[in-house]
Scaffold this motif. Structure first.
Motif, PDB file in Angstrom:
ATOM      1  N   LYS A 284      -9.758  14.342   7.135  1.00 32.09           N
ATOM      2  CA  LYS A 284     -10.165  12.945   6.940  1.00 32.09           C
ATOM      3  C   LYS A 284      -9.677  12.065   8.090  1.00 32.09           C
ATOM      4  CE  LYS A 284     -12.203  11.522   4.125  1.00 32.09           C
ATOM      5  NZ  LYS A 284     -13.686  11.491   4.055  1.00 32.09           N
TER       6      LYS A 284
ATOM      7  N   PHE B 181      -5.539   3.881   6.838  1.00 32.17           N
ATOM      8  CA  PHE B 181      -5.282   4.288   5.452  1.00 32.17           C
ATOM      9  C   PHE B 181      -5.037   5.802   5.374  1.00 32.17           C
ATOM     10  CE2 PHE B 181      -7.391   6.185   1.715  1.00 32.17           C
ATOM     11  CZ  PHE B 181      -6.451   5.839   0.754  1.00 32.17           C
ATOM     12  N   HIS B 182      -5.924   6.585   5.976  1.00 34.17           N
ATOM     13  CA  HIS B 182      -5.758   8.043   5.884  1.00 34.17           C
ATOM     14  C   HIS B 182      -4.533   8.522   6.682  1.00 34.17           C
ATOM     15  CE1 HIS B 182      -9.834   7.848   4.157  1.00 34.17           C
ATOM     16  NE2 HIS B 182      -9.458   8.935   3.519  1.00 34.17           N
TER      17      HIS B 182
ATOM     18  N   GLU C 266     -12.246  10.005  10.369  1.00 29.41           N
ATOM     19  CA  GLU C 266     -12.176   8.530  10.496  1.00 29.41           C
ATOM     20  C   GLU C 266     -11.913   8.120  11.945  1.00 29.41           C
ATOM     21  OE1 GLU C 266     -13.365   7.175   8.110  1.00 29.41           O
ATOM     22  OE2 GLU C 266     -12.850   8.334   6.332  1.00 29.41           O
TER      23      GLU C 266
ATOM     24  N   ARG D 159       1.290   7.754  -6.012  1.00 29.42           N
ATOM     25  CA  ARG D 159       0.202   8.737  -6.161  1.00 29.42           C
ATOM     26  C   ARG D 159       0.590  10.134  -5.643  1.00 29.42           C
ATOM     27  NH1 ARG D 159      -1.591   4.573  -8.409  1.00 29.42           N
ATOM     28  NH2 ARG D 159      -3.619   3.627  -7.918  1.00 29.42           N
TER      29      ARG D 159
ATOM     30  N   LYS E 175      -6.997  19.088   4.370  1.00 32.71           N
ATOM     31  CA  LYS E 175      -8.041  18.133   3.954  1.00 32.71           C
ATOM     32  C   LYS E 175      -7.697  16.716   4.445  1.00 32.71           C
ATOM     33  CE  LYS E 175     -11.626  16.430   1.921  1.00 32.71           C
ATOM     34  NZ  LYS E 175     -12.986  16.738   2.399  1.00 32.71           N
TER      35      LYS E 175
ATOM     36  N   LEU F 266       0.836  -1.201   0.000  1.00 31.84           N
ATOM     37  CA  LEU F 266       0.000   0.000   0.000  1.00 31.84           C
ATOM     38  C   LEU F 266       0.875   1.259   0.000  1.00 31.84           C
ATOM     39  CD1 LEU F 266      -2.716   1.413   0.138  1.00 31.84           C
ATOM     40  CD2 LEU F 266      -2.779   0.965   2.601  1.00 31.84           C
TER      41      LEU F 266
ATOM     42  N   VAL G 125       2.087   2.062  -3.414  1.00 29.34           N
ATOM     43  CA  VAL G 125       1.046   2.689  -4.256  1.00 29.34           C
ATOM     44  C   VAL G 125       0.865   4.150  -3.842  1.00 29.34           C
ATOM     45  CG1 VAL G 125      -1.416   2.664  -4.851  1.00 29.34           C
ATOM     46  CG2 VAL G 125      -0.164   0.513  -4.677  1.00 29.34           C
ATOM     47  N   LEU G 126       0.851   4.407  -2.525  1.00 29.54           N
ATOM     48  CA  LEU G 126       0.663   5.795  -2.055  1.00 29.54           C
ATOM     49  C   LEU G 126       1.811   6.682  -2.534  1.00 29.54           C
ATOM     50  CD1 LEU G 126      -0.744   5.357   1.580  1.00 29.54           C
ATOM     51  CD2 LEU G 126      -1.960   5.453  -0.597  1.00 29.54           C
TER      52      LEU G 126
ATOM     53  N   SER H 297      -6.691   9.813  -9.293  1.00 27.86           N
ATOM     54  CA  SER H 297      -7.029   8.854  -8.233  1.00 27.86           C
ATOM     55  C   SER H 297      -7.474   9.582  -6.968  1.00 27.86           C
ATOM     56  CB  SER H 297      -5.833   7.951  -7.903  1.00 27.86           C
ATOM     57  OG  SER H 297      -5.015   8.498  -6.884  1.00 27.86           O
ATOM     58  N   TYR H 298      -8.102   8.837  -6.051  1.00 27.68           N
ATOM     59  CA  TYR H 298      -8.565   9.407  -4.778  1.00 27.68           C
ATOM     60  C   TYR H 298      -7.396   9.945  -3.967  1.00 27.68           C
ATOM     61  CZ  TYR H 298     -10.432   9.659  -0.019  1.00 27.68           C
ATOM     62  OH  TYR H 298     -10.765  10.093   1.236  1.00 27.68           O
TER      63      TYR H 298
HETATM   64  N1  LIG Z   1      -7.273   1.530   1.170  1.00 28.68           N
HETATM   65  C1  LIG Z   1      -7.795   2.421   0.497  1.00 28.68           C
HETATM   66  C2  LIG Z   1      -8.948   3.137   0.969  1.00 28.68           C
HETATM   67  N2  LIG Z   1      -9.664   3.035   2.115  1.00 28.68           N
HETATM   68  C3  LIG Z   1     -10.633   3.951   2.027  1.00 28.68           C
HETATM   69  N3  LIG Z   1     -10.558   4.628   0.847  1.00 28.68           N
HETATM   70  C4  LIG Z   1     -11.414   5.695   0.353  1.00 28.68           C
HETATM   71  O1  LIG Z   1     -11.491   6.701   1.332  1.00 28.68           O
HETATM   72  C5  LIG Z   1     -12.638   7.489   1.046  1.00 28.68           C
HETATM   73  C6  LIG Z   1     -13.139   8.042   2.357  1.00 28.68           C
HETATM   74  O2  LIG Z   1     -14.302   7.478   2.770  1.00 28.68           O
HETATM   75  P1  LIG Z   1     -15.569   8.379   3.071  1.00 28.68           P
HETATM   76  O3  LIG Z   1     -16.618   7.444   3.553  1.00 28.68           O
HETATM   77  O4  LIG Z   1     -15.184   9.494   3.976  1.00 28.68           O
HETATM   78  O5  LIG Z   1     -15.905   8.854   1.583  1.00 28.68           O
HETATM   79  P2  LIG Z   1     -16.292  10.220   0.945  1.00 28.68           P
HETATM   80  O6  LIG Z   1     -17.428  10.811   1.690  1.00 28.68           O
HETATM   81  O7  LIG Z   1     -16.498   9.903  -0.501  1.00 28.68           O
HETATM   82  O8  LIG Z   1     -14.956  11.115   1.106  1.00 28.68           O
HETATM   83  P3  LIG Z   1     -14.790  12.700   0.953  1.00 28.68           P
HETATM   84  O9  LIG Z   1     -15.624  13.151  -0.217  1.00 28.68           O
HETATM   85  O10 LIG Z   1     -15.188  13.322   2.277  1.00 28.68           O
HETATM   86  O11 LIG Z   1     -13.323  12.882   0.715  1.00 28.68           O
HETATM   87  C7  LIG Z   1     -13.571   6.635   0.205  1.00 28.68           C
HETATM   88  O12 LIG Z   1     -13.638   7.184  -1.098  1.00 28.68           O
HETATM   89  C8  LIG Z   1     -12.859   5.282   0.158  1.00 28.68           C
HETATM   90  O13 LIG Z   1     -12.996   4.611  -1.081  1.00 28.68           O
HETATM   91  C9  LIG Z   1      -9.512   4.138   0.170  1.00 28.68           C
HETATM   92  N4  LIG Z   1      -8.991   4.481  -1.053  1.00 28.68           N
HETATM   93  C10 LIG Z   1      -7.885   3.816  -1.479  1.00 28.68           C
HETATM   94  N5  LIG Z   1      -7.285   2.807  -0.752  1.00 28.68           N
HETATM   95  C11 LIG Z   1      -6.045   2.163  -1.251  1.00 28.68           C
HETATM   96  O14 LIG Z   1      -5.282   3.139  -1.939  1.00 28.68           O
HETATM   97  C12 LIG Z   1      -4.983   2.662  -3.244  1.00 28.68           C
HETATM   98  C13 LIG Z   1      -4.916   3.851  -4.195  1.00 28.68           C
HETATM   99  O15 LIG Z   1      -6.225   4.407  -4.341  1.00 28.68           O
HETATM  100  P4  LIG Z   1      -6.523   5.463  -5.484  1.00 28.68           P
HETATM  101  O16 LIG Z   1      -5.685   6.640  -5.186  1.00 28.68           O
HETATM  102  O17 LIG Z   1      -7.991   5.777  -5.421  1.00 28.68           O
HETATM  103  O18 LIG Z   1      -6.136   4.797  -6.780  1.00 28.68           O
HETATM  104  C14 LIG Z   1      -6.086   1.662  -3.568  1.00 28.68           C
HETATM  105  O19 LIG Z   1      -5.666   0.705  -4.512  1.00 28.68           O
HETATM  106  C15 LIG Z   1      -6.324   1.026  -2.220  1.00 28.68           C
HETATM  107  O20 LIG Z   1      -5.349   0.011  -1.994  1.00 28.68           O
END
Ligand SMILES: N=c1c2ncn([C@@H]3O[C@H](COP(=O)(O)OP(=O)(O)OP(=O)(O)O)[C@@H](O)[C@H]3O)c2ncn1[C@@H]1O[C@H](COP(=O)(O)O)[C@@H](O)[C@H]1O
Length: 113
Positions: free
Chosen positions: A39, A74-75, A43, A15, A35, A8, A11-12, A23-24
């Motif tokens: 979060k 995660f956060h 959480e 990003r 921000k 993980l 990947v972070l 990506s998120y």
């Molecule tokens: N482990 C996680 C993980 N856990 C939680 N989240 C996201 O964290 C967000 C927060 O949850 P919330 O319920 O607060 O969602 P929200 O209301 O949409 O969030 P906001 O609008 O307030 O920011 C959600 O969108 C979840 O999908 C994650 N997003 C990504 N990962 C990992 O990070 C990797 C990279 O992610 P991307 O950057 O999206 O490609 C992924 O492959 C995963 O392995």
């Protein structure tokens, strides 16, 4: 799956400077530290609320604690990455503390003036 933290973290790191819309995690970095901290706080609060519910002993509530704690970890990892702090430093700190009683550590602290 014991290496999931390392995978993980890799990947972070990828990003960290990616385009905001890719990506998120990249979007969080572009929004900035405040921000990300918002979060982490959100959480943490959700984890506390889930833990209070789980104290009632319902299995689905116990799963919610796992899910909320995963969100918190995660956060927190995203926060460390944003500050260019390796997650390994946290693991090293836990390893350094391992075996030292919290009571002994507290007693050994220099008293504040
Ligand atoms: N482990 C996680 C993980 N856990 C939680 N989240 C996201 O964290 C967000 C927060 O949850 P919330 O319920 O607060 O969602 P929200 O209301 O949409 O969030 P906001 O609008 O307030 O920011 C959600 O969108 C979840 O999908 C994650 N997003 C990504 N990962 C990992 O990070 C990797 C990279 O992610 P991307 O950057 O999206 O490609 C992924 O492959 C995963 O392995």
């Amino acid at each position: 799956m014991s290496d999931i933290l390392e995978r993980l973290a890799d990947v972070l790191a990828e990003r960290r400077y990616a385009a905001a819309d890719s990506s998120y995690v990249a979007a969080l970095h572009h929004k900035g530290l405040n921000k990300i901290l918002e979060k982490v706080g959100e959480e943490a609060t959700e984890t506390i609320l889930a833990a209070k519910d789980a104290a009632s002993g319902v299995d689905s509530d116990r799963q919610a604690v796992v899910a909320e704690t995963a969100d918190l970890w995660f956060h927190s990892l995203v926060m460390l990455s944003h500050l260019d702090i390796e997650h390994q430093a946290v693991l090293d700190e836990l390893a350094r503390r391992f075996g030292t009683s919290g009571l002994d550590e507290k007693a050994a602290r220099t008293p504040s003036p």
